[in-house]
Design a protein around this motif. Structure first.
Motif, short mmCIF file in Angstrom:
data_model
loop_
_atom_site.label_atom_id
_atom_site.label_comp_id
_atom_site.label_asym_id
_atom_site.label_seq_id
_atom_site.Cartn_x
_atom_site.Cartn_y
_atom_site.Cartn_z
N GLN A 16 -4.52 -1.47 -5.41
CA GLN A 16 -4.54 -0.62 -4.32
C GLN A 16 -5.90 -0.47 -3.50
O GLN A 16 -5.91 -0.32 -2.37
N LEU A 17 -7.03 -0.36 -4.29
CA LEU A 17 -8.28 -0.44 -3.74
C LEU A 17 -8.43 -1.46 -2.72
O LEU A 17 -8.96 -1.46 -1.78
N LEU A 18 -8.30 -2.87 -3.35
CA LEU A 18 -8.60 -4.12 -2.62
C LEU A 18 -7.70 -4.03 -1.27
O LEU A 18 -8.23 -4.68 -0.50
N GLN A 19 -6.46 -3.86 -1.47
CA GLN A 19 -5.63 -3.89 -0.35
C GLN A 19 -6.02 -2.78 0.90
O GLN A 19 -5.91 -3.41 1.90
N ARG A 20 -6.81 -1.86 0.34
CA ARG A 20 -7.32 -0.88 1.34
C ARG A 20 -8.82 -1.48 2.00
O ARG A 20 -8.86 -0.86 2.92
N GLN A 21 -9.14 -2.63 1.41
CA GLN A 21 -10.29 -3.16 1.96
C GLN A 21 -10.04 -4.35 2.68
O GLN A 21 -10.90 -5.06 3.13
N GLY A 22 -8.74 -4.58 2.84
CA GLY A 22 -8.21 -5.83 3.35
C GLY A 22 -7.84 -7.15 2.66
O GLY A 22 -7.69 -7.98 3.32
N PHE A 23 -8.17 -6.97 1.35
CA PHE A 23 -7.73 -8.19 0.85
C PHE A 23 -6.29 -8.46 0.35
O PHE A 23 -5.49 -7.48 0.48
N LYS A 24 -5.84 -9.30 0.36
CA LYS A 24 -4.45 -9.78 -0.35
C LYS A 24 -4.78 -10.53 -1.49
O LYS A 24 -5.21 -11.50 -1.78
N VAL A 25 -4.33 -9.80 -2.59
CA VAL A 25 -4.75 -10.24 -3.95
C VAL A 25 -3.78 -10.28 -5.08
O VAL A 25 -2.77 -9.61 -4.75
N VAL B 226 0.79 -1.04 0.00
CA VAL B 226 -0.14 0.20 0.05
C VAL B 226 0.88 1.25 -0.08
O VAL B 226 1.73 1.41 0.92
N VAL B 227 0.53 2.18 -0.92
CA VAL B 227 1.38 3.25 -1.36
C VAL B 227 0.39 4.42 -1.32
O VAL B 227 -0.55 4.39 -1.69
N SER B 228 0.94 5.70 -1.11
CA SER B 228 0.14 6.88 -1.42
C SER B 228 -0.02 7.10 -2.86
O SER B 228 0.83 6.60 -3.70
N LYS C 115 -1.73 12.17 -12.70
CA LYS C 115 -2.09 11.83 -11.20
C LYS C 115 -3.18 10.73 -11.23
O LYS C 115 -3.72 10.13 -11.85
N PHE C 116 -3.19 10.33 -9.81
CA PHE C 116 -4.14 9.34 -9.39
C PHE C 116 -5.16 10.17 -8.52
O PHE C 116 -4.86 10.79 -7.72
N HIS C 117 -6.28 9.68 -8.94
CA HIS C 117 -7.29 10.41 -8.18
C HIS C 117 -7.32 10.07 -6.65
O HIS C 117 -6.67 8.86 -6.30
N LYS C 118 -7.94 10.62 -5.85
CA LYS C 118 -7.85 10.27 -4.51
C LYS C 118 -8.42 9.17 -4.16
O LYS C 118 -9.39 8.64 -4.58
N GLY C 119 -7.92 8.29 -3.25
CA GLY C 119 -8.30 7.01 -2.91
C GLY C 119 -8.13 6.03 -4.01
O GLY C 119 -8.62 5.09 -3.97
N PHE C 120 -7.19 6.27 -5.09
CA PHE C 120 -6.93 5.44 -6.08
C PHE C 120 -8.13 4.92 -6.89
O PHE C 120 -8.44 3.91 -7.32
#
Length: 161
Positions: A71-80, A2-4, A27-32
């Protein structure tokens, strides 16, 4: 990992396969939730007709759905594990100027992936993209098929992009 948004933007801008083809993450939009990408026409990526090489356009679209979903799924707690399973492109008009595209991950797209992964299935979906020139005209359309699965227990997590 997970990175910014800012860190990943600069890592990709300096990543040699993108840098030397003049593919720039604006740019990456806020929250990927999306990404804005520019393909700059230069001596390094023009063909004999003076337009941007088709391989550059094709290559520019390759990593972004996978990166955003990862990035979105990692932030949801998934290991994908996420990658581009297949892609197809239609060149509609020569890219004689800089080219641009934007990818957006909607709530519906993310929820579909989460629902499928929670059910223990692999998530495979195709998403369209439009590549536009400086005048806003569509120069190419791309269909990217994304593959996502949960990592099996004990499997090492690797960055595949």
């Amino acid at each position: 990992m997970v990175v910014s948004e800012r860190t990943l933007k600069w890592a990709l801008c300096l990543y040699p396969p993108l840098l030397f083809q003049r593919i720039w993450v604006k740019k990456f939009h806020k929250g990927f939730r999306g990404a804005d990408v520019k393909i700059s026409k230069s001596l390094f990526n023009i063909n004999y007709n003076g337009s941007i090489f088709g391989g550059t356009i094709y290559g520019a679209t390759d990593p972004f759905y996978a990166i955003l979903f990862d990035q979105l799924l990692q932030r949801q707690g998934f290991k994908v594990r996420v990658w581009l399973k297949s892609a197809s492109i239609q060149y509609l008009k020569p890219g004689r100027s800089n080219l641009y595209f934007t990818i957006i991950i909607t709530d519906e797209m993310l929820n579909d992936a989460i629902t499928t992964l929670n059910a223990g299935d692999k998530f495979v979906r195709a998403y369209p993209m439009e590549i536009r020139n400086s005048s806003g005209e569509i120069c190419a359309t791309v269909m990217n098929e994304v593959y996502i699965r949960n990592l099996h227990q004990g499997e090492e997590s690797r960055i595949a992009y």
